[in-house]
Enzyme design. Structure first.
Site, PDB file in Angstrom:
ATOM      1  N   ASP A  32       0.848  -1.191   0.000  1.00 37.98           N
ATOM      2  CA  ASP A  32       0.000   0.000   0.000  1.00 37.98           C
ATOM      3  C   ASP A  32       0.884   1.241   0.000  1.00 37.98           C
ATOM      4  O   ASP A  32       1.884   1.295   0.711  1.00 37.98           O
ATOM      5  CB  ASP A  32      -0.913  -0.015   1.236  1.00 37.98           C
ATOM      6  CG  ASP A  32      -2.033   0.996   1.131  1.00 37.98           C
ATOM      7  OD1 ASP A  32      -1.747   2.215   1.171  1.00 37.98           O
ATOM      8  OD2 ASP A  32      -3.197   0.585   1.019  1.00 37.98           O
ATOM      9  N   ILE A  33       0.510   2.230  -0.791  1.00 38.37           N
ATOM     10  CA  ILE A  33       1.297   3.459  -0.889  1.00 38.37           C
ATOM     11  C   ILE A  33       1.201   4.309   0.386  1.00 38.37           C
ATOM     12  O   ILE A  33       2.068   5.108   0.676  1.00 38.37           O
ATOM     13  CB  ILE A  33       0.901   4.260  -2.149  1.00 38.37           C
ATOM     14  CG1 ILE A  33       1.935   5.330  -2.454  1.00 38.37           C
ATOM     15  CG2 ILE A  33      -0.493   4.814  -2.039  1.00 38.37           C
ATOM     16  CD1 ILE A  33       1.791   5.957  -3.813  1.00 38.37           C
ATOM     17  N   ASN A  92     -13.155  -3.076   1.609  1.00 38.82           N
ATOM     18  CA  ASN A  92     -14.104  -1.971   1.622  1.00 38.82           C
ATOM     19  C   ASN A  92     -14.962  -2.063   0.358  1.00 38.82           C
ATOM     20  O   ASN A  92     -14.447  -2.358  -0.718  1.00 38.82           O
ATOM     21  CB  ASN A  92     -13.365  -0.631   1.649  1.00 38.82           C
ATOM     22  CG  ASN A  92     -12.508  -0.465   2.886  1.00 38.82           C
ATOM     23  OD1 ASN A  92     -12.863  -0.927   3.963  1.00 38.82           O
ATOM     24  ND2 ASN A  92     -11.372   0.177   2.738  1.00 38.82           N
ATOM     25  N   GLU A 100     -12.094   3.435  -2.075  1.00 41.80           N
ATOM     26  CA  GLU A 100     -11.577   4.582  -2.812  1.00 41.80           C
ATOM     27  C   GLU A 100     -11.242   4.230  -4.259  1.00 41.80           C
ATOM     28  O   GLU A 100     -11.425   5.059  -5.144  1.00 41.80           O
ATOM     29  CB  GLU A 100     -10.352   5.155  -2.112  1.00 41.80           C
ATOM     30  CG  GLU A 100     -10.669   5.713  -0.732  1.00 41.80           C
ATOM     31  CD  GLU A 100      -9.441   6.202   0.016  1.00 41.80           C
ATOM     32  OE1 GLU A 100      -8.331   6.165  -0.545  1.00 41.80           O
ATOM     33  OE2 GLU A 100      -9.613   6.620   1.171  1.00 41.80           O
ATOM     34  N   HIS A 105     -10.308  -5.143  -4.012  1.00 43.72           N
ATOM     35  CA  HIS A 105      -8.997  -5.351  -3.389  1.00 43.72           C
ATOM     36  C   HIS A 105      -9.167  -5.669  -1.910  1.00 43.72           C
ATOM     37  O   HIS A 105     -10.112  -5.230  -1.269  1.00 43.72           O
ATOM     38  CB  HIS A 105      -8.068  -4.150  -3.587  1.00 43.72           C
ATOM     39  CG  HIS A 105      -8.594  -2.847  -3.078  1.00 43.72           C
ATOM     40  ND1 HIS A 105      -9.593  -2.137  -3.725  1.00 43.72           N
ATOM     41  CD2 HIS A 105      -8.259  -2.115  -1.986  1.00 43.72           C
ATOM     42  CE1 HIS A 105      -9.829  -1.013  -3.051  1.00 43.72           C
ATOM     43  NE2 HIS A 105      -9.049  -0.988  -1.994  1.00 43.72           N
ATOM     44  N   MET A 106      -8.234  -6.461  -1.419  1.00 40.51           N
ATOM     45  CA  MET A 106      -8.229  -6.866  -0.026  1.00 40.51           C
ATOM     46  C   MET A 106      -6.966  -6.304   0.623  1.00 40.51           C
ATOM     47  O   MET A 106      -5.864  -6.545   0.146  1.00 40.51           O
ATOM     48  CB  MET A 106      -8.241  -8.393   0.089  1.00 40.51           C
ATOM     49  CG  MET A 106      -8.177  -8.897   1.506  1.00 40.51           C
ATOM     50  SD  MET A 106      -8.460 -10.685   1.656  1.00 40.51           S
ATOM     51  CE  MET A 106      -7.396 -11.376   0.427  1.00 40.51           C
ATOM     52  N   HIS A 107      -7.152  -5.531   1.687  1.00 36.95           N
ATOM     53  CA  HIS A 107      -6.024  -5.035   2.472  1.00 36.95           C
ATOM     54  C   HIS A 107      -5.588  -6.142   3.424  1.00 36.95           C
ATOM     55  O   HIS A 107      -6.422  -6.763   4.086  1.00 36.95           O
ATOM     56  CB  HIS A 107      -6.436  -3.831   3.325  1.00 36.95           C
ATOM     57  CG  HIS A 107      -6.803  -2.622   2.549  1.00 36.95           C
ATOM     58  ND1 HIS A 107      -5.929  -1.582   2.349  1.00 36.95           N
ATOM     59  CD2 HIS A 107      -7.965  -2.279   1.932  1.00 36.95           C
ATOM     60  CE1 HIS A 107      -6.532  -0.639   1.648  1.00 36.95           C
ATOM     61  NE2 HIS A 107      -7.772  -1.041   1.375  1.00 36.95           N
TER      62      HIS A 107
END
Length: 118
Positions: A32-33, A92, A100, A105-107
């Site tokens: 993640d950035i 999310n 966003e 996508h999965m964090h």
């Protein structure tokens, strides 16, 4: 399916640089950035699926592979083993769900606390 205007599709295609964690024929994972924790990377399907709201039964195998891969990648990236260690998996969905980027996508978030952020 690929969306030429999607940020994550561009990352998957190598048009935008990322710090890759993992890649196979269906899944791409990268850091993640803006990390929330010592370990924070994203797992995305290469297939452009806008969100969990568009997931259908045909995606079950792909999502199962993502969930089954997450523990291995979390440990490789520095999360401590269960049960003392661990990590959080977050997906999310939609604006009210905090999404966003409209590519599923999965964090994967973990590492030594205190990194609590919500």
């Amino acid at each position: 399916m690929h969306d030429p205007n999607c940020l994550f599709c561009k990352i998957i295609a190598g048009q935008i640089p990322s710090k890759k964690v993992y890649e196979d024929e269906e899944i791409f994972a990268f850091h993640d950035i803006h990390p929330w924790a010592p370990v924070h990377f994203l797992m995305v399907p290469k297939l452009h699926i806008p969100s969990m709201a568009q997931v259908t039964p045909e995606h079950a195998g792909l999502l199962g592979r993502m969930l089954a891969l997450a523990p291995r990648l979390a440990l490789e990236q520095g999360c401590n083993p269960y049960p003392e260690g661990g990590y959080r998996l977050v997906v999310n969905t939609g604006l009210e769900g905090g999404q966003e980027i409209h590519h599923l996508h999965m964090h994967v978030i973990g590492g030594p606390r205190p990194w609590l952020k919500g």
